[in-house]
Design a protein around this motif. Structure first.
Motif, PDB file in Angstrom:
ATOM      1  N   ILE A  41       9.853   4.038   3.568  1.00 20.64           N
ATOM      2  CA  ILE A  41       8.421   4.278   3.784  1.00 20.64           C
ATOM      3  C   ILE A  41       7.895   3.336   4.855  1.00 20.64           C
ATOM      4  CG2 ILE A  41       6.132   4.004   2.748  1.00 20.64           C
ATOM      5  CD1 ILE A  41       7.315   5.047   0.135  1.00 20.64           C
ATOM      6  N   ALA A  42       8.218   2.054   4.716  1.00 22.10           N
ATOM      7  CA  ALA A  42       7.725   1.062   5.671  1.00 22.10           C
ATOM      8  C   ALA A  42       8.161   1.409   7.092  1.00 22.10           C
ATOM      9  CB  ALA A  42       8.204  -0.333   5.274  1.00 22.10           C
ATOM     10  N   HIS A  43       9.396   1.869   7.241  1.00 21.87           N
ATOM     11  CA  HIS A  43       9.876   2.206   8.578  1.00 21.87           C
ATOM     12  C   HIS A  43       9.102   3.382   9.152  1.00 21.87           C
ATOM     13  CE1 HIS A  43      12.456   2.515  12.006  1.00 21.87           C
ATOM     14  NE2 HIS A  43      12.766   3.750  11.695  1.00 21.87           N
ATOM     15  N   GLN A  44       8.888   4.408   8.348  1.00 16.97           N
ATOM     16  CA  GLN A  44       8.102   5.554   8.811  1.00 16.97           C
ATOM     17  C   GLN A  44       6.714   5.108   9.255  1.00 16.97           C
ATOM     18  OE1 GLN A  44       8.086   9.349   6.659  1.00 16.97           O
ATOM     19  NE2 GLN A  44       9.563   8.431   5.239  1.00 16.97           N
ATOM     20  N   VAL A  45       6.083   4.294   8.422  1.00 13.92           N
ATOM     21  CA  VAL A  45       4.718   3.835   8.698  1.00 13.92           C
ATOM     22  C   VAL A  45       4.678   2.980   9.967  1.00 13.92           C
ATOM     23  CG1 VAL A  45       2.915   2.284   7.823  1.00 13.92           C
ATOM     24  CG2 VAL A  45       3.910   4.024   6.319  1.00 13.92           C
ATOM     25  N   MET A  46       5.650   2.096  10.129  1.00 10.70           N
ATOM     26  CA  MET A  46       5.672   1.222  11.296  1.00 10.70           C
ATOM     27  C   MET A  46       5.885   2.017  12.583  1.00 10.70           C
ATOM     28  SD  MET A  46       7.904  -1.805   9.513  1.00 10.70           S
ATOM     29  CE  MET A  46       8.047  -2.942  10.888  1.00 10.70           C
ATOM     30  N   MET A  47       6.642   3.102  12.509  1.00  5.83           N
ATOM     31  CA  MET A  47       6.845   3.934  13.685  1.00  5.83           C
ATOM     32  C   MET A  47       5.577   4.719  14.014  1.00  5.83           C
ATOM     33  SD  MET A  47       9.885   3.404  14.857  1.00  5.83           S
ATOM     34  CE  MET A  47      10.224   4.827  15.880  1.00  5.83           C
ATOM     35  N   ALA A  48       4.866   5.173  12.987  1.00 12.88           N
ATOM     36  CA  ALA A  48       3.662   5.971  13.208  1.00 12.88           C
ATOM     37  C   ALA A  48       2.459   5.117  13.598  1.00 12.88           C
ATOM     38  CB  ALA A  48       3.346   6.793  11.960  1.00 12.88           C
ATOM     39  N   TRP A  49       2.394   3.904  13.055  1.00 12.74           N
ATOM     40  CA  TRP A  49       1.268   3.007  13.324  1.00 12.74           C
ATOM     41  C   TRP A  49       1.828   1.647  13.760  1.00 12.74           C
ATOM     42  CZ3 TRP A  49       1.072   6.425   9.135  1.00 12.74           C
ATOM     43  CH2 TRP A  49       0.101   7.433   9.266  1.00 12.74           C
ATOM     44  N   PRO A  50       2.128   1.502  15.048  1.00 11.89           N
ATOM     45  CA  PRO A  50       2.824   0.314  15.547  1.00 11.89           C
ATOM     46  C   PRO A  50       2.088  -1.005  15.335  1.00 11.89           C
ATOM     47  CG  PRO A  50       2.922   2.100  17.147  1.00 11.89           C
ATOM     48  CD  PRO A  50       1.961   2.525  16.090  1.00 11.89           C
ATOM     49  N   GLU A  51       0.806  -0.965  15.003  1.00 16.36           N
ATOM     50  CA  GLU A  51       0.109  -2.220  14.689  1.00 16.36           C
ATOM     51  C   GLU A  51       0.741  -2.908  13.473  1.00 16.36           C
ATOM     52  OE1 GLU A  51      -4.213  -2.761  14.814  1.00 16.36           O
ATOM     53  OE2 GLU A  51      -4.330  -0.686  15.517  1.00 16.36           O
ATOM     54  N   PRO A  71       6.909 -12.523  -8.768  1.00 13.92           N
ATOM     55  CA  PRO A  71       8.110 -13.276  -8.381  1.00 13.92           C
ATOM     56  C   PRO A  71       9.394 -12.461  -8.463  1.00 13.92           C
ATOM     57  CG  PRO A  71       7.281 -14.026 -10.503  1.00 13.92           C
ATOM     58  CD  PRO A  71       6.239 -13.114  -9.941  1.00 13.92           C
ATOM     59  N   ALA A  72       9.387 -11.359  -9.182  1.00 12.90           N
ATOM     60  CA  ALA A  72      10.595 -10.531  -9.265  1.00 12.90           C
ATOM     61  C   ALA A  72      10.850  -9.759  -7.978  1.00 12.90           C
ATOM     62  CB  ALA A  72      10.487  -9.550 -10.437  1.00 12.90           C
ATOM     63  N   PHE A  73       9.845  -9.658  -7.116  1.00 14.82           N
ATOM     64  CA  PHE A  73      10.051  -8.933  -5.858  1.00 14.82           C
ATOM     65  C   PHE A  73      10.704  -9.857  -4.850  1.00 14.82           C
ATOM     66  CE2 PHE A  73       8.830  -7.163  -1.725  1.00 14.82           C
ATOM     67  CZ  PHE A  73       9.250  -5.848  -1.897  1.00 14.82           C
ATOM     68  N   ASP A  74      11.847  -9.432  -4.336  1.00 14.48           N
ATOM     69  CA  ASP A  74      12.646 -10.228  -3.410  1.00 14.48           C
ATOM     70  C   ASP A  74      12.265  -9.841  -1.975  1.00 14.48           C
ATOM     71  OD1 ASP A  74      14.616 -11.401  -1.820  1.00 14.48           O
ATOM     72  OD2 ASP A  74      16.189 -11.122  -3.328  1.00 14.48           O
ATOM     73  N   TRP A  75      11.334 -10.602  -1.401  1.00 12.73           N
ATOM     74  CA  TRP A  75      10.851 -10.294  -0.059  1.00 12.73           C
ATOM     75  C   TRP A  75      11.973 -10.386   0.979  1.00 12.73           C
ATOM     76  CZ3 TRP A  75       6.522  -7.943   1.266  1.00 12.73           C
ATOM     77  CH2 TRP A  75       5.456  -7.945   0.348  1.00 12.73           C
ATOM     78  N   GLN A  76      12.826 -11.390   0.841  1.00  7.32           N
ATOM     79  CA  GLN A  76      13.914 -11.554   1.810  1.00  7.32           C
ATOM     80  C   GLN A  76      14.852 -10.353   1.773  1.00  7.32           C
ATOM     81  OE1 GLN A  76      16.048 -15.258   1.377  1.00  7.32           O
ATOM     82  NE2 GLN A  76      17.371 -14.862   3.119  1.00  7.32           N
ATOM     83  N   TYR A  77      15.179  -9.894   0.573  1.00  5.50           N
ATOM     84  CA  TYR A  77      16.056  -8.741   0.454  1.00  5.50           C
ATOM     85  C   TYR A  77      15.379  -7.484   0.994  1.00  5.50           C
ATOM     86  CZ  TYR A  77      19.177  -5.224  -1.394  1.00  5.50           C
ATOM     87  OH  TYR A  77      20.044  -4.168  -1.494  1.00  5.50           O
ATOM     88  N   PHE A  78      14.084  -7.319   0.686  1.00  2.00           N
ATOM     89  CA  PHE A  78      13.364  -6.164   1.209  1.00  2.00           C
ATOM     90  C   PHE A  78      13.381  -6.146   2.733  1.00  2.00           C
ATOM     91  CE2 PHE A  78       9.235  -4.874   3.053  1.00  2.00           C
ATOM     92  CZ  PHE A  78       9.454  -3.508   3.011  1.00  2.00           C
ATOM     93  N   MET A  79      13.139  -7.296   3.350  1.00  2.00           N
ATOM     94  CA  MET A  79      13.138  -7.353   4.808  1.00  2.00           C
ATOM     95  C   MET A  79      14.523  -7.028   5.378  1.00  2.00           C
ATOM     96  SD  MET A  79      10.146  -7.746   5.934  1.00  2.00           S
ATOM     97  CE  MET A  79       8.519  -8.184   5.327  1.00  2.00           C
ATOM     98  N   ALA A  80      15.569  -7.445   4.667  1.00  2.00           N
ATOM     99  CA  ALA A  80      16.924  -7.088   5.096  1.00  2.00           C
ATOM    100  C   ALA A  80      17.140  -5.581   4.989  1.00  2.00           C
ATOM    101  CB  ALA A  80      17.957  -7.837   4.267  1.00  2.00           C
ATOM    102  N   CYS A  81      16.629  -4.968   3.916  1.00  2.00           N
ATOM    103  CA  CYS A  81      16.715  -3.509   3.774  1.00  2.00           C
ATOM    104  C   CYS A  81      15.955  -2.819   4.889  1.00  2.00           C
ATOM    105  CB  CYS A  81      16.155  -3.069   2.424  1.00  2.00           C
ATOM    106  SG  CYS A  81      17.139  -3.531   0.995  1.00  2.00           S
ATOM    107  N   LEU A  82      14.794  -3.364   5.237  1.00  2.00           N
ATOM    108  CA  LEU A  82      13.990  -2.776   6.301  1.00  2.00           C
ATOM    109  C   LEU A  82      14.739  -2.829   7.628  1.00  2.00           C
ATOM    110  CD1 LEU A  82      11.348  -1.513   7.213  1.00  2.00           C
ATOM    111  CD2 LEU A  82      10.383  -3.825   7.400  1.00  2.00           C
ATOM    112  N   ASP A  83      15.421  -3.932   7.883  1.00  2.00           N
ATOM    113  CA  ASP A  83      16.211  -4.056   9.112  1.00  2.00           C
ATOM    114  C   ASP A  83      17.303  -2.991   9.177  1.00  2.00           C
ATOM    115  OD1 ASP A  83      14.745  -6.164  10.079  1.00  2.00           O
ATOM    116  OD2 ASP A  83      16.137  -7.696   9.372  1.00  2.00           O
TER     117      ASP A  83
END
Length: 197
Positions: free
Chosen positions: A144-154, A176-188
């Protein structure tokens, strides 16, 4: 890479590719000039800590039965929504077009700008602050984040945030259960496809 046609469709319709549509009445137009420029991550479970039932969808669509659980009596009359929900198995349910203003953030502020509902997209994860999220949810959120970032580059990685960050002291999700570092790796790793899961 996500296709130009899909990006154009998302910008035109506000509908996420692959999401099940479950329209909520709880939305309104974005204020004039309020460019979509933020993605907010939330969590929700109804009843609290329980997963898999229809209650979240019923809540966002104003159909929650207050007699079904004692907790529901306290929230049944609240009118809220999010643009999308990601179930534990990675299923994406969309309630509000991304072009519209969903009622997910409440009183909030990001980078000195208040009323985040005006310019943000809200995505709920079926979960709780202290219960680990599933691999399928991280993959779906990254899609979802990737789609959104492509559609709205801001929106870049620095403009993806938690509810707790825009409403500190009032909200704690995604917790605290949400792993931001892992999410960002998934986004990459999703940057080449843009699929939901």
């Amino acid at each position: 890479m996500i296709s130009e046609r899909r990006i154009a469709s998302l910008r035109e319709t506000g509908r996420l590719s692959g999401a099940r549509w479950c329209p909520s009445p709880n939305y309104g137009p974005r204020p004039e000039g309020a460019n979509i420029s933020l993605l907010v991550v939330h969590n929700i479970s109804l009843p609290p800590g329980q997963f898999g039932g229809p209650e979240i969808e019923n809540f966002f669509c104003n159909r929650l039965d207050p007699a079904a659980h004692p907790y529901f009596e306290t929230i049944a009359d609240i009118q809220v929504s999010a643009h999308a929900l990601i179930r534990r198995d990675g299923e994406v349910v969309q309630f509000v077009s991304l072009l519209d203003r969903a009622w997910h953030a409440g009183r909030s502020c990001f980078d000195g700008r208040e009323e985040c509902n005006d310019f943000s997209i809200g995505v709920e994860l079926e979960g709780a602050d202290d219960i680990p999220y599933t691999e399928a949810q991280y993959r779906a959120l990254a899609g979802i984040a990737h789609q959104v970032m492509m559609a709205w580059p801001e929106i870049d990685a620095g403009r993806i945030t938690g509810h707790s960050d825009i409403a500190p002291g009032r909200k704690t999700d995604p917790g605290p259960a949400f792993d931001w570092q892992y999410f960002m790796a998934c986004l990459d790793t999703r940057s080449g496809s843009g699929e939901l899961a």
